[in-house]
Enzyme design. Sequence first.
Site, mmCIF file in Angstrom:
data_model
loop_
_atom_site.group_PDB
_atom_site.id
_atom_site.type_symbol
_atom_site.label_atom_id
_atom_site.label_comp_id
_atom_site.label_asym_id
_atom_site.label_seq_id
_atom_site.Cartn_x
_atom_site.Cartn_y
_atom_site.Cartn_z
ATOM 1 N N ILE A 1 45.629 35.728 -21.515
ATOM 2 C CA ILE A 1 45.572 34.941 -20.426
ATOM 3 C C ILE A 1 44.703 34.836 -19.395
ATOM 4 C CG2 ILE A 1 47.114 32.622 -18.791
ATOM 5 C CD1 ILE A 1 47.926 33.456 -21.389
ATOM 6 N N SER B 1 36.322 28.066 -33.931
ATOM 7 C CA SER B 1 35.191 27.557 -34.892
ATOM 8 C C SER B 1 35.980 26.973 -35.525
ATOM 9 C CB SER B 1 34.109 28.342 -34.787
ATOM 10 O OG SER B 1 32.999 28.290 -33.848
ATOM 11 N N GLY C 1 12.969 43.185 -27.722
ATOM 12 C CA GLY C 1 13.273 44.558 -28.345
ATOM 13 C C GLY C 1 14.253 45.898 -27.994
ATOM 14 N N ARG D 1 5.175 40.296 -22.521
ATOM 15 C CA ARG D 1 4.876 41.695 -22.796
ATOM 16 C C ARG D 1 3.820 41.911 -24.055
ATOM 17 N NH1 ARG D 1 6.751 46.890 -22.864
ATOM 18 N NH2 ARG D 1 7.273 47.906 -24.647
ATOM 19 N N GLU E 1 40.128 28.419 -26.392
ATOM 20 C CA GLU E 1 40.325 27.044 -26.947
ATOM 21 C C GLU E 1 39.806 26.258 -27.914
ATOM 22 O OE1 GLU E 1 39.044 24.659 -23.220
ATOM 23 O OE2 GLU E 1 38.877 26.381 -21.726
HETATM 24 C C1 LIG Z 1 38.948 37.021 -23.534
HETATM 25 C C2 LIG Z 1 39.955 35.340 -24.161
HETATM 26 C C3 LIG Z 1 40.893 34.432 -23.408
HETATM 27 C C4 LIG Z 1 42.050 32.886 -23.161
HETATM 28 N N1 LIG Z 1 42.344 32.671 -22.335
HETATM 29 C C5 LIG Z 1 43.780 31.732 -22.702
HETATM 30 C C6 LIG Z 1 44.088 31.331 -21.972
HETATM 31 O O1 LIG Z 1 43.299 31.111 -20.758
HETATM 32 N N2 LIG Z 1 45.036 30.707 -21.959
HETATM 33 C C7 LIG Z 1 45.894 30.909 -23.458
HETATM 34 O O2 LIG Z 1 47.130 29.587 -24.006
HETATM 35 N N3 LIG Z 1 44.719 31.327 -24.233
HETATM 36 C C8 LIG Z 1 43.796 31.926 -24.066
HETATM 37 N N4 LIG Z 1 42.870 32.626 -24.894
HETATM 38 C C9 LIG Z 1 43.647 32.688 -26.432
HETATM 39 C C10 LIG Z 1 42.909 31.790 -27.894
HETATM 40 O O3 LIG Z 1 42.596 30.643 -27.328
HETATM 41 C C11 LIG Z 1 43.123 32.708 -29.150
HETATM 42 O O4 LIG Z 1 43.293 33.578 -28.837
HETATM 43 C C12 LIG Z 1 42.191 31.712 -29.971
HETATM 44 O O5 LIG Z 1 42.829 30.036 -29.682
HETATM 45 C C13 LIG Z 1 42.668 32.599 -30.844
HETATM 46 O O6 LIG Z 1 43.988 32.609 -31.863
HETATM 47 P P1 LIG Z 1 44.494 34.102 -32.290
HETATM 48 O O7 LIG Z 1 43.451 35.217 -31.341
HETATM 49 O O8 LIG Z 1 45.888 33.866 -32.022
HETATM 50 O O9 LIG Z 1 43.680 33.754 -32.787
HETATM 51 P P2 LIG Z 1 44.485 33.501 -35.182
HETATM 52 O O10 LIG Z 1 44.882 32.055 -34.724
HETATM 53 O O11 LIG Z 1 44.989 34.564 -35.449
HETATM 54 O O12 LIG Z 1 43.232 33.347 -35.981
HETATM 55 C C14 LIG Z 1 42.637 34.334 -36.153
HETATM 56 C C15 LIG Z 1 40.969 34.389 -37.463
HETATM 57 O O13 LIG Z 1 42.152 32.696 -37.922
HETATM 58 C C16 LIG Z 1 41.214 31.634 -38.457
HETATM 59 N N5 LIG Z 1 41.952 30.310 -38.832
HETATM 60 C C17 LIG Z 1 43.417 29.907 -38.255
HETATM 61 N N6 LIG Z 1 44.140 29.497 -37.919
HETATM 62 C C18 LIG Z 1 43.032 28.471 -39.585
HETATM 63 C C19 LIG Z 1 43.006 27.492 -39.778
HETATM 64 N N7 LIG Z 1 44.035 26.557 -40.085
HETATM 65 N N8 LIG Z 1 41.552 27.662 -40.973
HETATM 66 C C20 LIG Z 1 41.045 28.812 -40.937
HETATM 67 N N9 LIG Z 1 40.818 29.679 -40.272
HETATM 68 C C21 LIG Z 1 41.673 29.290 -39.481
HETATM 69 C C22 LIG Z 1 40.843 31.635 -36.667
HETATM 70 O O14 LIG Z 1 39.510 30.961 -36.163
HETATM 71 C C23 LIG Z 1 40.818 33.258 -36.912
HETATM 72 O O15 LIG Z 1 39.614 33.313 -36.767
HETATM 73 C C24 LIG Z 1 42.093 33.605 -24.502
HETATM 74 C C25 LIG Z 1 41.327 34.544 -25.351
HETATM 75 C C26 LIG Z 1 40.136 35.336 -24.776
HETATM 76 C C27 LIG Z 1 40.314 36.568 -25.777
#
Ligand SMILES: Cc1cc2nc3c(=O)[nH]c(=O)nc-3n(C[C@H](O)[C@H](O)[C@H](O)COP(=O)(O)OP(=O)(O)OC[C@H]3O[C@@H](n4cnc5c(N)ncnc54)[C@H](O)[C@@H]3O)c2cc1C
Length: 383
Positions: free
Chosen positions: A157, A368, A341, A270, A365
């Site tokens: 978070i 990709s 480099g 450079r 958020e």
């Molecule tokens: C520095 C940082 C700040 C953050 N800040 C906040 C915040 O303020 N509030 C908050 O609530 N969250 C926050 N997050 C959480 C962030 O939004 C989640 O990490 C993100 O949405 C991915 O969720 P996950 O990590 O559980 O990955 P997972 O959902 O477990 O996904 C793992 C992988 O599987 C892929 N995947 C999942 N579902 C599918 C699908 N249907 N099709 C294809 N691929 C898929 C994902 O793209 C990813 O590559 C933060 C994360 C970080 C690292």
Amino acid sequence: MDFKLSEEQLEIKRAVREFCEKEFKPELALELDAKEEFPMELYKKAAELGIIGLSFPEEYGGQGYGYLETCLAIEEACRVDSSLGLAIMIGVFGSELILRHGTEEQREKYIPKVVKGEYISAAAFTEPSRGSDITKMDTTAVKYGDEWYINGTKTFITNAPIADFFLILCQTDTKIRPTYRGQTLFVVDRGTPGLEVIKQRNKLGIRCSPTGEVSLRDVKVTDWNVVGELNRGFYHTMEFFDRSRVVVAAQAVGTAQGAFEIAFRYAKTREAFGQPIIQFQQIGCRLAEIASKIEAARLLTYKAAWLIDKGEMDPMLTSMAKLYASRVAVEAADAAIQTLGGYGYMGEYRVEKYLRDAKITEIYEGTSEIQRLTILRYLLRKF
Ligand SMILES: Cc1cc2nc3c(=O)[nH]c(=O)nc-3n(C[C@H](O)[C@H](O)[C@H](O)COP(=O)(O)OP(=O)(O)OC[C@H]3O[C@@H](n4cnc5c(N)ncnc54)[C@H](O)[C@@H]3O)c2cc1C
């Protein structure tokens, strides 16, 4: 069609650029990055200048601008420093949920202080077992008499270690199907018994933006703390992301631009084999290609933000902007390292930091992969 920014918008860009170039000293950026520290002093100064509350209504002390102006500001800030810039622009994260769906009392309590930089907010959706898929929450809020008891854990978070209040998405109806129809948003103040935060360290990038795990053990609140409609929290959250993602796209554009500018300047001075390295086609043309991609990402981002401000939000375009701009940010920062480099690999020139900072834009958020799914869903509806 008019692609020109107004005088007022150009002035916002200039003011933010001036502030960041004066205040974001590279040594400070590197020091706070190493210590993983939030730039609180800079945050207060930025708030005094009105940079924090750009898009909040004037009646709550904000500047009354829109998403486009917010995007211009975050782009400039991240251009100067990709971690400090993000940290100072994201102190208000989640407050918009109160602005759009909160009661007047909630707005009056939180928004003016957020705008002045006196309060920092956090929005907690992600849980240890679910991030991309928040259609079901393990965090529950159960009502006994007049009180709600919240239990669960939120992870990753943003701002949690320094936040004054938290917006928390909870499962309020565990029996309903589909489960997302039983979720509700609550606002909970720091210091409420049962709410604890542990700072999460050792992040790859955006290390000036603190991240934490929020644990909730029998956190007692009342109906006053419900934000928006009961059991509509998922819908409020999705609508929030449809807007906030454009700000991540702008963060990515600024990060890309910052890395590109360092690389471009370096390539002109450079020398190798008796000439500036920019004269080598592989270096110069790669930079030209990166500049083109950044401009394309910028146009997508501005258009998505402009549509939001016109009341014609296009979630597909916002997802396209985030998907494309975040990839360009990673590519631009990687190309910057290659251009410098060995120096690029070291901390001093900061391009390695831009790469570390860029990567998050492809993850939070909505990753990709999730943006592609959103785009595809809209395309299927359209064609
Ligand atoms: C520095 C940082 C700040 C953050 N800040 C906040 C915040 O303020 N509030 C908050 O609530 N969250 C926050 N997050 C959480 C962030 O939004 C989640 O990490 C993100 O949405 C991915 O969720 P996950 O990590 O559980 O990955 P997972 O959902 O477990 O996904 C793992 C992988 O599987 C892929 N995947 C999942 N579902 C599918 C699908 N249907 N099709 C294809 N691929 C898929 C994902 O793209 C990813 O590559 C933060 C994360 C970080 C690292």
